[in-house]
Scaffold this motif. Structure first.
Motif, short mmCIF file in Angstrom:
data_model
loop_
_atom_site.label_atom_id
_atom_site.label_comp_id
_atom_site.label_asym_id
_atom_site.label_seq_id
_atom_site.Cartn_x
_atom_site.Cartn_y
_atom_site.Cartn_z
N SER A 18 -0.25 -6.10 -14.08
CA SER A 18 -0.59 -7.16 -13.12
C SER A 18 -1.34 -8.25 -13.86
N ARG A 19 -1.68 -9.30 -13.12
CA ARG A 19 -2.47 -10.37 -13.71
C ARG A 19 -3.84 -9.86 -14.17
N PHE A 41 -0.67 0.60 -7.36
CA PHE A 41 0.29 -0.14 -6.53
C PHE A 41 1.30 0.81 -5.86
N GLN A 46 -3.94 -1.44 -3.03
CA GLN A 46 -4.46 -2.82 -2.93
C GLN A 46 -4.53 -3.29 -1.47
N LYS A 47 -3.82 -2.59 -0.59
CA LYS A 47 -3.85 -2.96 0.82
C LYS A 47 -4.64 -1.93 1.66
N GLY A 58 -5.91 -8.53 -0.86
CA GLY A 58 -5.31 -7.29 -1.35
C GLY A 58 -4.63 -7.49 -2.68
N LYS A 59 -5.29 -8.21 -3.58
CA LYS A 59 -4.66 -8.55 -4.86
C LYS A 59 -5.59 -8.32 -6.03
N LEU A 60 -4.98 -8.18 -7.20
CA LEU A 60 -5.69 -8.01 -8.46
C LEU A 60 -5.42 -9.22 -9.35
N PRO A 61 -6.35 -9.51 -10.25
CA PRO A 61 -7.62 -8.83 -10.48
C PRO A 61 -8.67 -9.22 -9.45
N GLU A 72 -9.17 -14.34 -8.15
CA GLU A 72 -8.40 -15.41 -8.79
C GLU A 72 -8.64 -15.34 -10.31
N THR A 73 -7.55 -15.06 -11.01
CA THR A 73 -7.65 -14.79 -12.45
C THR A 73 -8.40 -15.88 -13.20
N1 LIG Z 1 -3.81 -16.02 -7.22
C1 LIG Z 1 -4.07 -14.70 -7.72
C2 LIG Z 1 -2.79 -13.91 -7.67
C3 LIG Z 1 -3.07 -12.44 -7.85
C4 LIG Z 1 -1.81 -11.61 -7.61
O1 LIG Z 1 -0.82 -12.05 -6.99
N2 LIG Z 1 -1.82 -10.37 -8.10
C5 LIG Z 1 -0.71 -9.47 -7.90
C6 LIG Z 1 -0.44 -8.68 -9.17
S1 LIG Z 1 0.02 -9.69 -10.56
C7 LIG Z 1 -1.10 -8.41 -6.87
O2 LIG Z 1 -2.20 -7.94 -6.88
N3 LIG Z 1 -0.13 -8.05 -6.02
C8 LIG Z 1 -0.32 -6.98 -5.10
C9 LIG Z 1 0.13 -7.33 -3.70
O3 LIG Z 1 0.22 -8.50 -3.38
O4 LIG Z 1 0.35 -6.38 -2.96
C10 LIG Z 1 -4.64 -14.76 -9.14
O5 LIG Z 1 -4.40 -15.75 -9.85
O6 LIG Z 1 -5.34 -13.85 -9.54
#
Ligand SMILES: N[C@@H](CCC(=O)N[C@@H](CS)C(=O)NCC(=O)O)C(=O)O
Length: 206
Positions: A18-19, A41, A46-47, A58-61, A72-73
């Motif tokens: 992931s990011r 995942f 994440q959710k 619900g996102k990483l990091p 936000e990375t």
């Molecule tokens: N805008 C966020 C995007 C983060 C993002 O989309 N992460 C993805 C992984 S690369 C994630 O966690 N996806 C899990 C999901 O949405 O269920 C950033 O720049 O960190």
């Protein structure tokens, strides 16, 4: 999984695919203590409600440091550079170079990433390029190429957190075969240079 902390240790919610890999590299650059919490995942962790309390997207990091959540990375990378100035990864506020530093961090998040995703996801070209902040993939690449032509880094001689972010994006884009990158000497050399850093190697193997 819920693991907020008010201690000095950073709690780093991550998944290697992931990011979060970009933030992981940055954690290694600062050498500040951090504790990884794997978010699976496959299990949709994440959710999970506990994680959504920390990051409702619900996102990483995602990191938690001294009780504050940062998502936000690019923001995480910029935050870590400022929180651990001894690592020397950001020009100080007030330094004119800070302008260029912000420029490339925001360009990475606001222009390179959406342009890259447009291309990789084969989204139809926009009709009103003028109204689209990133213009086009070609414009973004040409801008980055110009920025990196003098080198060795985005800000010249000094490697900064902006190189962690843009370097990560370029590395990712090359790995997944984004057009017009591999084979372009400026991009090849830059990515090889930043990926030779010990912190990058530690993050990619740990
Ligand atoms: N805008 C966020 C995007 C983060 C993002 O989309 N992460 C993805 C992984 S690369 C994630 O966690 N996806 C899990 C999901 O949405 O269920 C950033 O720049 O960190």
């Amino acid at each position: 999984m819920s693991d907020e902390s008010t201690s000095d240790d950073i709690v780093f919610y991550w998944n290697p695919r992931s990011r979060a890999a970009m933030a992981h590299w940055m954690q290694e650059e600062t050498a500040a203590p951090y504790r990884k919490v794997l978010i699976d995942f496959e299990k949709n962790e994440q959710k999970a409600p506990d994680f959504l309390k920390i990051n409702p997207m619900g996102k990483l990091p995602t990191i938690v440091h001294r009780g504050t959540v940062v998502t936000e990375t690019a923001a995480i990378i910029a935050y870590l550079a400022d929180a651990f100035p001894q690592a020397g990864l950001a020009p100080a506020p007030g330094d004119a170079q800070r302008g260029a530093y912000y420029r490339w961090l925001f360009f990475g998040a606001g222009c390179f990433e959406p342009a890259l995703l447009d291309t990789m996801m084969k989204r139809p070209p926009v009709e009103r390029k003028m109204a689209v902040g990133w213009g086009s993939y070609e414009d973004v690449l040409s801008t980055l190429k110009t920025a990196l032509t003098t080198g060795p880094y985005l800000l010249g001689d000094k490697f900064t957190a902006a190189d962690v972010y843009i370097g990560s994006e370029l590395g990712w884009a090359m790995m997944f075969g984004a057009p017009n990158l591999k084979g372009e000497k400026v991009f090849d050399d830059y990515v090889a240079r930043v990926q030779a850093r010990p912190a990058y190697k530690r993050a990619s193997t740990g």
